[in-house]
Motif scaffolding. Structure first.
Motif, short mmCIF file in Angstrom:
data_model
loop_
_atom_site.label_atom_id
_atom_site.label_comp_id
_atom_site.label_asym_id
_atom_site.label_seq_id
_atom_site.Cartn_x
_atom_site.Cartn_y
_atom_site.Cartn_z
N ALA A 133 13.70 1.87 24.63
CA ALA A 133 14.14 3.23 24.95
C ALA A 133 14.69 3.89 23.70
N VAL A 134 13.80 4.24 22.79
CA VAL A 134 14.16 4.79 21.48
C VAL A 134 13.70 6.24 21.42
N LYS A 135 14.61 7.11 21.02
CA LYS A 135 14.28 8.53 20.98
C LYS A 135 13.57 8.96 19.70
N ASN A 136 13.78 8.20 18.62
CA ASN A 136 13.17 8.59 17.34
C ASN A 136 12.55 7.36 16.68
N VAL A 137 11.26 7.43 16.39
CA VAL A 137 10.61 6.33 15.68
C VAL A 137 10.90 6.45 14.19
N GLY A 138 10.59 5.40 13.43
CA GLY A 138 10.87 5.40 12.01
C GLY A 138 9.82 6.13 11.19
N ARG A 139 10.16 6.51 9.97
CA ARG A 139 9.21 7.16 9.07
C ARG A 139 8.14 6.16 8.64
N LEU A 140 8.57 4.95 8.27
CA LEU A 140 7.61 3.93 7.89
C LEU A 140 6.72 3.55 9.06
N THR A 141 7.34 3.34 10.21
CA THR A 141 6.56 2.86 11.36
C THR A 141 5.58 3.91 11.86
N LEU A 142 5.95 5.18 11.76
CA LEU A 142 5.03 6.24 12.16
C LEU A 142 3.83 6.28 11.22
N ALA A 143 4.10 6.14 9.92
CA ALA A 143 2.99 6.15 8.95
C ALA A 143 2.03 4.99 9.21
N ILE A 144 2.58 3.82 9.55
CA ILE A 144 1.75 2.66 9.86
C ILE A 144 0.95 2.90 11.12
N ALA A 145 1.60 3.46 12.15
CA ALA A 145 0.90 3.70 13.41
C ALA A 145 -0.26 4.68 13.23
N ARG A 146 -0.05 5.69 12.42
CA ARG A 146 -1.13 6.66 12.17
C ARG A 146 -2.35 5.98 11.55
N SER A 192 8.37 8.27 22.54
CA SER A 192 8.66 8.73 21.18
C SER A 192 7.46 8.62 20.25
N MET A 193 6.83 7.45 20.20
CA MET A 193 5.71 7.27 19.28
C MET A 193 4.51 8.10 19.71
N ARG A 194 4.24 8.16 21.01
CA ARG A 194 3.12 8.97 21.49
C ARG A 194 3.32 10.43 21.09
N ALA A 195 4.54 10.93 21.26
CA ALA A 195 4.82 12.32 20.90
C ALA A 195 4.69 12.53 19.40
N ALA A 196 5.19 11.57 18.62
CA ALA A 196 5.12 11.72 17.16
C ALA A 196 3.67 11.73 16.68
N LEU A 197 2.84 10.88 17.25
CA LEU A 197 1.42 10.85 16.87
C LEU A 197 0.71 12.14 17.26
N ASP A 198 1.19 12.75 18.35
CA ASP A 198 0.60 14.01 18.81
C ASP A 198 1.21 15.23 18.12
N GLY A 199 2.21 15.00 17.26
CA GLY A 199 2.86 16.10 16.59
C GLY A 199 3.74 16.93 17.49
N VAL A 241 0.85 -1.19 0.00
CA VAL A 241 0.00 0.00 0.00
C VAL A 241 0.89 1.23 0.00
N LEU A 242 0.58 2.20 -0.87
CA LEU A 242 1.33 3.45 -0.87
C LEU A 242 0.76 4.40 0.17
N ASP A 243 1.66 4.94 0.98
CA ASP A 243 1.22 5.90 1.99
C ASP A 243 1.32 7.30 1.41
N PRO A 244 0.27 8.13 1.57
CA PRO A 244 0.30 9.47 0.98
C PRO A 244 1.42 10.34 1.51
N ILE A 245 1.82 10.10 2.76
CA ILE A 245 2.90 10.91 3.33
C ILE A 245 4.25 10.49 2.76
N LEU A 246 4.40 9.17 2.53
CA LEU A 246 5.68 8.64 2.10
C LEU A 246 5.73 8.32 0.61
N ASP A 247 4.64 8.51 -0.09
CA ASP A 247 4.56 8.16 -1.51
C ASP A 247 5.82 8.65 -2.26
N PRO A 248 6.48 7.82 -3.01
CA PRO A 248 6.05 6.49 -3.46
C PRO A 248 6.61 5.34 -2.62
#
Length: 414
Positions: free
Chosen positions: A242-255, A220-227, A3-10
């Motif tokens: 204990a990760v300070k930065n989540v991934g671009r792919l993983t954040l798009a999936i979580a959203r 990290s993920m909670r903050a990223a989802l909250d912007g 599936v193509l994500d609109p944020i990460l397309d292509p």
């Protein structure tokens, strides 16, 4: 299909078909771990709990799934060039183990703060280990340099479609077990585990709620989802997430696929590790126990629901596990420490021991002080650590000592 994500397309996100392909690829090389009811955890939490025991993998963690899928995707030329990864724990061992099995040269960069036992375990699986950097970021910089100069393929711990698809096979196995779940609770570090599991769950069991769990110290993920920018730091028992930065792919999936992410305190993680040890007789590291910690921290949220937990790793230092068990005994007042002010004369210690023993208490440790300025010159103080049956029993012993005219002060236990 992907599936193509609109944020990460292509850039394509993994699909349920990718996860099914991953399951076929790793079959026979990665254990299909048990997914079993846990009645004692159900009694403890008020939910109907089922546990997926990923701590039974060869490297004692789920990371083998994604690492192997990634390694199997490499071309012959890429295999010959080797792979490089950065990790302070489970990902390192997973890549080292399966790369060795497949005959692929592997270099693992681990920060200098990595426990010696994990460094040696990774070497034992056949990888070349480079210990460099005080932080994961510094270690990753070194891994990037190795990849650029040698041509080795970078195996990311979470922000990789192959890795995410591999982790999704856990949910696939849980769903195929035929046990319908109201809620799936998954630990979140960089997001690879919950990403793959959420894709599989929403495709095959869309009514199941997917909840992520982070430690309060690394939201990290909670903050990223909250912007919001994440405020991370501090010593956590759950170092695996204990990760300070989540991934671009993983954040798009979580959203798209994750319903919520909750934060748990360190005390809940300690309780969860102890519950797995004492009730389930199985080893859980802090990150592996985070799902259960959410049920302990928010019991009303999960009460009465059929909940699936992923015990995603069991690589915990035995000394730390022993310390957690003792601390939980202290919280439950099954170990208490008291200070007694006593006259300094023969027979007093014997009387104290007889009084405690007469109440059924077991003396674990005695410290006798004569020189403290807080006691009379002809007196002394005695610190006694006692094993009890619980709070009521502890108070019964204290009352018996006071009845013998000893001044009793409760101390903080170790």
């Amino acid at each position: 299909m992907t599936v193509l994500d609109p944020i990460l397309d292509p850039v394509a996100l993994p699909s349920i078909d990718d996860i099914r392909d991953a399951a076929r690829a790793i079959e026979g090389s990665v254990l299909k771990t048990p997914f079993l009811p846990a009645p004692r955890l159900s009694q403890l939490t008020g939910a109907e709990v089922f546990v997926k025991y990923e701590n039974l993998q060869v490297t004692s963690a789920f990371k083998e799934r994604g690492a192997l899928v990634k390694l199997l995707s490499l071309t012959s030329a890429e295999r010959a060039a080797g792979v490089v990864a950065m990790s302070a724990g489970n990902h390192a061992q997973a890549v080292a183990y399966h790369a060795s099995r497949l005959g692929i040269p592997a270099t693992i960069v681990m920060p200098a703060t990595t426990p010696f036992v994990k460094v040696e375990a990774t070497r034992a699986f056949g990888a070349e280990v480079v210990v460099e950097g005080e932080t994961l970021a510094e270690a990753q910089a070194r891994a990037n340099t190795i990849a650029e100069t040698t041509g080795a393929v970078w195996v990311h711990p979470y922000d990789d479609a192959h890795v995410i698809a591999g982790q999704g096979t856990i949910a696939l196995e849980m769903i195929e077990s035929g046990i319908p779940l109201d809620t799936l609770v998954v630990p979140v570090g960089g997001g690879g585990l919950i990403g793959g599991m959420a894709i599989a769950t929403k495709a095959l069991s869309p009514r199941t709620t997917v909840i992520g769990v982070e430690t309060e110290l690394y939201p990290s993920m909670r903050a990223a989802l909250d912007g919001q920018p994440p405020e991370c730091g501090g010593n956590t028992l759950a170092e695996g997430i204990a990760v300070k930065n989540v991934g671009r792919l993983t954040l798009a999936i979580a959203r798209r696929f994750v319903d919520d992410v909750v934060l748990v305190p360190e005390s809940a993680i300690e309780r969860a590790v102890n519950a797995y040890l004492t009730l389930q007789k199985t080893m859980a590291e802090g990150a592996g126990a985070a799902g259960l910690a959410a049920l302990l921290a928010f019991p009303h949220r999960f009460a009465g629901q059929r909940v699936g937990l992923v015990l995603c790793g069991g690589n915990i230092d035995p000394r730390l596990a022993a310390s957690i068990m003792v601390r939980e005994l202290a919280r439950a007042e099954k170990i208490v420490a008291v200070r007694l002010i006593i006259p300094d004369r023969p027979g007093v210690l014997g009387d104290i021991a007889a009084t405690i023993g007469g109440c059924g208490g077991n003396i674990l440790e005695v410290l006798h002080h004569r020189t403290l300025l807080s006691v009379p010159a002809k007196g002394a103080s005695v610190d006694v650590t006692i094993e009890t049956h619980g709070p009521h029993h502890a108070r019964e012993i204290e009352a018996a000592l006071e009845a013998r005219h000893y001044k009793v002060e409760r101390l903080a236990t170790p």
